[in-house]
Design an enzyme around this catalytic site. Structure first.
Site, mmCIF file in Angstrom:
data_model
loop_
_atom_site.group_PDB
_atom_site.id
_atom_site.type_symbol
_atom_site.label_atom_id
_atom_site.label_comp_id
_atom_site.label_asym_id
_atom_site.label_seq_id
_atom_site.Cartn_x
_atom_site.Cartn_y
_atom_site.Cartn_z
ATOM 1 N N GLY A 1 0.838 -1.209 0.000
ATOM 2 C CA GLY A 1 0.000 0.000 0.000
ATOM 3 C C GLY A 1 0.865 1.248 0.000
ATOM 4 O O GLY A 1 1.904 1.289 0.664
ATOM 5 N N ARG B 1 0.895 -4.869 -5.171
ATOM 6 C CA ARG B 1 1.102 -6.080 -4.368
ATOM 7 C C ARG B 1 1.237 -7.203 -5.388
ATOM 8 O O ARG B 1 0.244 -7.674 -5.920
ATOM 9 C CB ARG B 1 -0.087 -6.309 -3.425
ATOM 10 C CG ARG B 1 -0.218 -5.226 -2.354
ATOM 11 C CD ARG B 1 -1.244 -5.600 -1.304
ATOM 12 N NE ARG B 1 -1.263 -4.619 -0.221
ATOM 13 C CZ ARG B 1 -2.134 -3.625 -0.115
ATOM 14 N NH1 ARG B 1 -3.074 -3.472 -1.018
ATOM 15 N NH2 ARG B 1 -2.072 -2.784 0.898
ATOM 16 N N ASP C 1 2.988 -1.254 11.715
ATOM 17 C CA ASP C 1 2.911 -2.604 12.284
ATOM 18 C C ASP C 1 4.186 -3.421 12.102
ATOM 19 O O ASP C 1 4.127 -4.635 11.930
ATOM 20 C CB ASP C 1 1.710 -3.355 11.667
ATOM 21 C CG ASP C 1 1.814 -3.462 10.159
ATOM 22 O OD1 ASP C 1 2.698 -2.810 9.569
ATOM 23 O OD2 ASP C 1 1.016 -4.206 9.560
ATOM 24 N N ARG D 1 -5.124 -2.448 9.100
ATOM 25 C CA ARG D 1 -5.148 -3.900 8.891
ATOM 26 C C ARG D 1 -5.351 -4.596 10.226
ATOM 27 O O ARG D 1 -6.316 -4.291 10.910
ATOM 28 C CB ARG D 1 -3.890 -4.357 8.173
ATOM 29 C CG ARG D 1 -4.143 -5.561 7.330
ATOM 30 C CD ARG D 1 -3.108 -5.817 6.300
ATOM 31 N NE ARG D 1 -1.793 -5.370 6.670
ATOM 32 C CZ ARG D 1 -0.689 -5.952 6.252
ATOM 33 N NH1 ARG D 1 -0.771 -6.998 5.478
ATOM 34 N NH2 ARG D 1 0.494 -5.479 6.572
ATOM 35 N N ASP E 1 5.266 -5.528 5.590
ATOM 36 C CA ASP E 1 5.718 -6.906 5.844
ATOM 37 C C ASP E 1 5.711 -7.788 4.596
ATOM 38 O O ASP E 1 6.603 -8.627 4.424
ATOM 39 C CB ASP E 1 4.992 -7.548 7.029
ATOM 40 C CG ASP E 1 3.492 -7.549 6.894
ATOM 41 O OD1 ASP E 1 2.994 -7.045 5.860
ATOM 42 O OD2 ASP E 1 2.823 -8.047 7.802
ATOM 43 N N ASP F 1 0.349 1.668 8.600
ATOM 44 C CA ASP F 1 -0.140 0.846 9.720
ATOM 45 C C ASP F 1 0.772 0.838 10.947
ATOM 46 O O ASP F 1 0.331 0.473 12.035
ATOM 47 C CB ASP F 1 -0.347 -0.608 9.254
ATOM 48 C CG ASP F 1 -1.348 -0.719 8.123
ATOM 49 O OD1 ASP F 1 -2.205 0.173 8.015
ATOM 50 O OD2 ASP F 1 -1.268 -1.689 7.354
ATOM 51 N N THR G 1 4.588 2.179 5.470
ATOM 52 C CA THR G 1 3.190 1.752 5.615
ATOM 53 C C THR G 1 2.509 2.641 6.637
ATOM 54 O O THR G 1 3.127 3.011 7.640
ATOM 55 C CB THR G 1 3.064 0.279 6.065
ATOM 56 O OG1 THR G 1 1.724 0.041 6.526
ATOM 57 C CG2 THR G 1 4.015 -0.099 7.193
HETATM 58 O O1 F6P Z 1 -1.459 -1.494 4.727
HETATM 59 C C1 F6P Z 1 -2.078 -0.284 4.446
HETATM 60 C C2 F6P Z 1 -3.560 -0.450 4.311
HETATM 61 O O2 F6P Z 1 -4.135 0.811 4.023
HETATM 62 C C3 F6P Z 1 -4.265 -1.103 5.497
HETATM 63 O O3 F6P Z 1 -4.473 -0.204 6.553
HETATM 64 C C4 F6P Z 1 -5.534 -1.611 4.847
HETATM 65 O O4 F6P Z 1 -6.026 -2.736 5.535
HETATM 66 C C5 F6P Z 1 -5.078 -1.990 3.462
HETATM 67 O O5 F6P Z 1 -3.861 -1.311 3.223
HETATM 68 C C6 F6P Z 1 -6.064 -1.644 2.373
HETATM 69 O O6 F6P Z 1 -5.553 -2.084 1.176
HETATM 70 P P1 F6P Z 1 -6.151 -1.735 -0.266
HETATM 71 O O7 F6P Z 1 -5.699 -0.347 -0.625
HETATM 72 O O8 F6P Z 1 -5.586 -2.757 -1.153
HETATM 73 O O9 F6P Z 1 -7.640 -1.766 -0.135
#
Ligand code: F6P
Length: 321
Positions: free
Chosen positions: A11, A72, A130, A172, A103, A128, A126
């Site tokens: 992301g 991704r 995390d 997440r 990660d 997050d 990120t």
């Molecule tokens: O890892 C960053 C994040 O924004 C998370 O907080 C969330 O769960 C996920 O990515 C959302 O991903 P996408 O943009 O693929 O919907």
């Protein structure tokens, strides 16, 4: 090491551009040729690789998103994909990589090193927050400030209409965005996946706080078992006379100008990553711990540790009277 390449993966996060800029300029400062890989590992597999110079990263430190784009990659998860990626690396004589992401990015990098023996250093990018091995990830500070700004606005409506607002935030399976934004917006409760939710206590708190305030805000991390909509239903069925609304903040949390903290963090880690490679480091993430650039092996950085500081969860409770 003569030629290095940088990519962003997973992301997007505000501050990734500041990180790319720092990697490119530190590489040039040390006499290296620097390449940019577009669309994360997908670009490594397909050979979408461009040459970068000091000018190519001018005027990007303040921009959200990532000029290199991100993805991704499913292909890079396969051995065939990683083999193609290695062939592209070899054909351009790229000696080492800097990967900016979370990660998933570091899991891929660790596998790539294991199979093809290429030096890689990671930078934590990120929203997050995390990852182990860094106090904060690039993008987290901007994201929590975006949440705070949004919740402050929602508070105006909550206050004007005497409403209870359930606000779901990203992260997440981590509650770190929820926790800090909850403290700084004076939320009446914060629900995070790291801790068991005590609904009885929350209902009592809502009932009690009604005397002191007309608006109440509950921040729910998206990784919470129930999620914002279910939490709202529980509150409505317990207090049928409450005017309850749900707001899911979504991807606004990922965009926007990076904060000063994120720009400085990305700049420090970009310099650290390239200089780490030149010192012979590989398979590690450059992070910032207690103000110092520190290197942590990918295998440790990706361990989802429970970073929740219970002092912070106590603060929410004490201050929600
Ligand atoms: O890892 C960053 C994040 O924004 C998370 O907080 C969330 O769960 C996920 O990515 C959302 O991903 P996408 O943009 O693929 O919907």
């Amino acid at each position: 090491i003569k030629n290095i390449a940088v990519l962003t993966s997973g992301g997007d996060a505000p501050g990734m551009n500041a990180g790319i800029r720092a990697v490119v300029r530190t590489g040039i400062y040390h006499g290296l040729n620097v390449f940019g890989i577009r669309h994360g590992y997908d670009g490594l597999v397909s050979g979408d690789i461009i040459s970068m110079d000091a000018k190519s990263v001018a005027n990007i430190i303040q921009r959200g998103g990532t000029i290199l784009k991100t993805a991704r990659s499913e292909e890079f998860k396969t051995y065939e994909g990683r083999k193609k990626a290695y062939e592209n690396v070899k054909s351009l004589n790229i000696d080492a990589l800097v990967v900016i992401g979370g990660d998933g990015t570091f899991t891929g990098a660790a596998k790539f090193i294991e199979e093809f023996d290429i030096p890689i250093i990671g930078m934590p990018g990120t929203i997050d927050n995390d990852l182990a091995g860094t106090d904060f990830t690039i993008g987290y500070d901007t994201a929590i400030n975006t949440v705070v700004d949004a919740v402050d606005k929602i508070r105006d409506t909550a206050e004007s209409h005497d409403r209870v607002f359930i606000i779901e935030v990203m992260g997440r399976d981590s509650g770190l965005i929820a926790l800090r934004s909850g403290i700084s917006t004076g939320a009446e409760a914060v629900l995070i996946p790291e801790l068991e939710v005590d609904y009885d206590a929350i209902m009592k708190r809502l009932d009690k706080s009604r005397k002191n305030k007309s608006s109440r805000i509950i921040i729910v991390a998206e990784g919470d078992k129930e999620g914002g909509l279910v939490v709202a239903d529980k509150i409505k069925s317990n207090f049928p006379n409450y005017d309850v609304r749900v707001s899911i903040l979504g991807h606004i949390q990922r965009g926007g100008k990076p904060s000063c903290m994120d720009r400085v963090l990305a700049s420090r880690l970009g310099v650290g990553a390239v200089e780490g490679l030149l010192e012979g480091r590989r398979g590690e993430m450059a992070g910032l711990i207690s103000g110092n650039v520190t290197f942590t092996p990918f295998s440790k950085a990706i361990k989802h540790i429970n970073k929740i500081n219970t002092d912070l969860t106590r603060i929410v409770e004490i201050l929600s009277l």
